[in-house]
Design a protein around this motif. Structure first.
Motif, PDB file in Angstrom:
ATOM      1  N   MET A  86      54.162  40.734  59.021  1.00  0.00           N
ATOM      2  CA  MET A  86      53.204  39.671  58.815  1.00  0.00           C
ATOM      3  C   MET A  86      52.372  39.944  57.566  1.00  0.00           C
ATOM      4  N   ALA A  87      52.071  41.229  57.359  1.00  0.00           N
ATOM      5  CA  ALA A  87      51.256  41.592  56.201  1.00  0.00           C
ATOM      6  C   ALA A  87      51.971  41.257  54.889  1.00  0.00           C
ATOM      7  N   VAL A  88      53.273  41.410  54.865  1.00  0.00           N
ATOM      8  CA  VAL A  88      54.039  41.084  53.657  1.00  0.00           C
ATOM      9  C   VAL A  88      53.925  39.587  53.345  1.00  0.00           C
ATOM     10  N   GLY A  89      53.998  38.761  54.369  1.00  0.00           N
ATOM     11  CA  GLY A  89      53.856  37.318  54.170  1.00  0.00           C
ATOM     12  C   GLY A  89      52.489  36.951  53.620  1.00  0.00           C
ATOM     13  N   VAL A  90      51.445  37.548  54.180  1.00  0.00           N
ATOM     14  CA  VAL A  90      50.084  37.277  53.688  1.00  0.00           C
ATOM     15  C   VAL A  90      49.928  37.778  52.263  1.00  0.00           C
ATOM     16  N   TRP A  91      50.378  39.002  52.037  1.00  0.00           N
ATOM     17  CA  TRP A  91      50.285  39.590  50.686  1.00  0.00           C
ATOM     18  C   TRP A  91      50.983  38.699  49.652  1.00  0.00           C
ATOM     19  N   THR A  92      52.162  38.225  50.003  1.00  0.00           N
ATOM     20  CA  THR A  92      52.932  37.377  49.090  1.00  0.00           C
ATOM     21  C   THR A  92      52.153  36.123  48.710  1.00  0.00           C
ATOM     22  N   TRP A  93      51.548  35.478  49.702  1.00  0.00           N
ATOM     23  CA  TRP A  93      50.827  34.229  49.450  1.00  0.00           C
ATOM     24  C   TRP A  93      49.468  34.454  48.803  1.00  0.00           C
ATOM     25  N   VAL A  94      48.965  35.677  48.816  1.00  0.00           N
ATOM     26  CA  VAL A  94      47.723  35.975  48.107  1.00  0.00           C
ATOM     27  C   VAL A  94      48.016  36.282  46.639  1.00  0.00           C
ATOM     28  N   ILE A  95      49.056  37.063  46.386  1.00  0.00           N
ATOM     29  CA  ILE A  95      49.311  37.566  45.038  1.00  0.00           C
ATOM     30  C   ILE A  95      50.077  36.584  44.150  1.00  0.00           C
ATOM     31  N   TRP A  96      51.210  36.052  44.630  1.00  0.00           N
ATOM     32  CA  TRP A  96      52.099  35.294  43.747  1.00  0.00           C
ATOM     33  C   TRP A  96      51.518  33.991  43.204  1.00  0.00           C
ATOM     34  N   PRO A  97      50.774  33.210  43.973  1.00  0.00           N
ATOM     35  CA  PRO A  97      50.176  32.009  43.342  1.00  0.00           C
ATOM     36  C   PRO A  97      49.205  32.358  42.219  1.00  0.00           C
ATOM     37  N   ARG A  98      48.460  33.437  42.385  1.00  0.00           N
ATOM     38  CA  ARG A  98      47.551  33.867  41.312  1.00  0.00           C
ATOM     39  C   ARG A  98      48.337  34.294  40.075  1.00  0.00           C
ATOM     40  N   PHE A  99      49.443  34.995  40.300  1.00  0.00           N
ATOM     41  CA  PHE A  99      50.300  35.403  39.187  1.00  0.00           C
ATOM     42  C   PHE A  99      50.892  34.163  38.508  1.00  0.00           C
ATOM     43  N   GLY A 100      51.302  33.182  39.308  1.00  0.00           N
ATOM     44  CA  GLY A 100      51.850  31.946  38.757  1.00  0.00           C
ATOM     45  C   GLY A 100      50.852  31.223  37.864  1.00  0.00           C
ATOM     46  N   LEU A 101      49.608  31.202  38.278  1.00  0.00           N
ATOM     47  CA  LEU A 101      48.577  30.576  37.458  1.00  0.00           C
ATOM     48  C   LEU A 101      48.396  31.325  36.142  1.00  0.00           C
ATOM     49  N   ALA A 102      48.453  32.635  36.202  1.00  0.00           N
ATOM     50  CA  ALA A 102      48.340  33.440  34.983  1.00  0.00           C
ATOM     51  C   ALA A 102      49.517  33.170  34.041  1.00  0.00           C
ATOM     52  N   ILE A 103      50.713  33.052  34.595  1.00  0.00           N
ATOM     53  CA  ILE A 103      51.890  32.750  33.773  1.00  0.00           C
ATOM     54  C   ILE A 103      51.761  31.361  33.150  1.00  0.00           C
ATOM     55  N   TYR A 104      51.317  30.402  33.940  1.00  0.00           N
ATOM     56  CA  TYR A 104      51.156  29.028  33.447  1.00  0.00           C
ATOM     57  C   TYR A 104      50.179  28.970  32.276  1.00  0.00           C
ATOM     58  N   ARG A 105      49.141  29.781  32.345  1.00  0.00           N
ATOM     59  CA  ARG A 105      48.115  29.793  31.299  1.00  0.00           C
ATOM     60  C   ARG A 105      48.502  30.654  30.098  1.00  0.00           C
ATOM     61  N   ASP A 106      49.570  31.425  30.208  1.00  0.00           N
ATOM     62  CA  ASP A 106      50.003  32.306  29.127  1.00  0.00           C
ATOM     63  C   ASP A 106      50.491  31.483  27.941  1.00  0.00           C
ATOM     64  N   ASP A 107      50.200  31.937  26.741  1.00  0.00           N
ATOM     65  CA  ASP A 107      50.597  31.231  25.517  1.00  0.00           C
ATOM     66  C   ASP A 107      52.113  31.119  25.373  1.00  0.00           C
ATOM     67  N   ARG A 108      52.866  32.036  25.985  1.00  0.00           N
ATOM     68  CA  ARG A 108      54.323  32.020  25.860  1.00  0.00           C
ATOM     69  C   ARG A 108      54.995  31.011  26.783  1.00  0.00           C
ATOM     70  N   SER A 109      54.239  30.369  27.657  1.00  0.00           N
ATOM     71  CA  SER A 109      54.818  29.467  28.649  1.00  0.00           C
ATOM     72  C   SER A 109      55.229  28.109  28.084  1.00  0.00           C
ATOM     73  N   PHE A 110      54.589  27.694  27.023  1.00  0.00           N
ATOM     74  CA  PHE A 110      54.881  26.381  26.438  1.00  0.00           C
ATOM     75  C   PHE A 110      55.037  26.505  24.933  1.00  0.00           C
ATOM     76  N   ASP A 111      55.929  25.703  24.414  1.00  0.00           N
ATOM     77  CA  ASP A 111      56.132  25.636  22.969  1.00  0.00           C
ATOM     78  C   ASP A 111      56.006  24.167  22.583  1.00  0.00           C
ATOM     79  N   GLY A 112      54.837  23.809  22.074  1.00  0.00           N
ATOM     80  CA  GLY A 112      54.604  22.415  21.714  1.00  0.00           C
ATOM     81  C   GLY A 112      54.598  21.499  22.936  1.00  0.00           C
ATOM     82  N   GLY A 113      54.132  21.980  24.054  1.00  0.00           N
ATOM     83  CA  GLY A 113      54.086  21.185  25.274  1.00  0.00           C
ATOM     84  C   GLY A 113      55.349  21.231  26.110  1.00  0.00           C
TER      85      GLY A 113
END
Length: 81
Positions: free
Chosen positions: A1-28
């Motif tokens: 159960m802890a793995v499931g909670v950990w996954t849902w705490v960490i990965w969405p935050r990481f996804g937001l960081a990736i989305y905001r990274d300059d390398r994620s988009f090239d001209g939109g």
């Protein structure tokens, strides 16, 4: 159960960081950097969810069985029957 909670705490935050990274988009337009990480995040969330659900089901089954978890079951008869 802890793995499931950990996954849902960490990965969405990481996804937001990736989305905001300059390398994620090239001209939109999304880059391969974004797509690869999105795939990794989706796979991790799926695996974490499955593991979490299995953990909850195992916990419920153990709770409902009435058998203590750290004790051996009944011994087999010595005559093999």
């Amino acid at each position: 159960m802890a793995v499931g909670v950990w996954t849902w705490v960490i990965w969405p935050r990481f996804g937001l960081a990736i989305y905001r990274d300059d390398r994620s988009f090239d001209g939109g337009t999304p880059t391969s950097f974004l797509w690869v990480h999105a795939l990794l995040i989706a796979a991790s969330l799926t695996i974490g969810t499955v593991v979490g659900v299995l953990g909850v089901r195992a916990w419920r089954a153990a709770r409902g069985s009435g058998v203590p978890q750290n004790r051996p079951g009944p011994a087999a008869p010595k005559n093999g029957r």
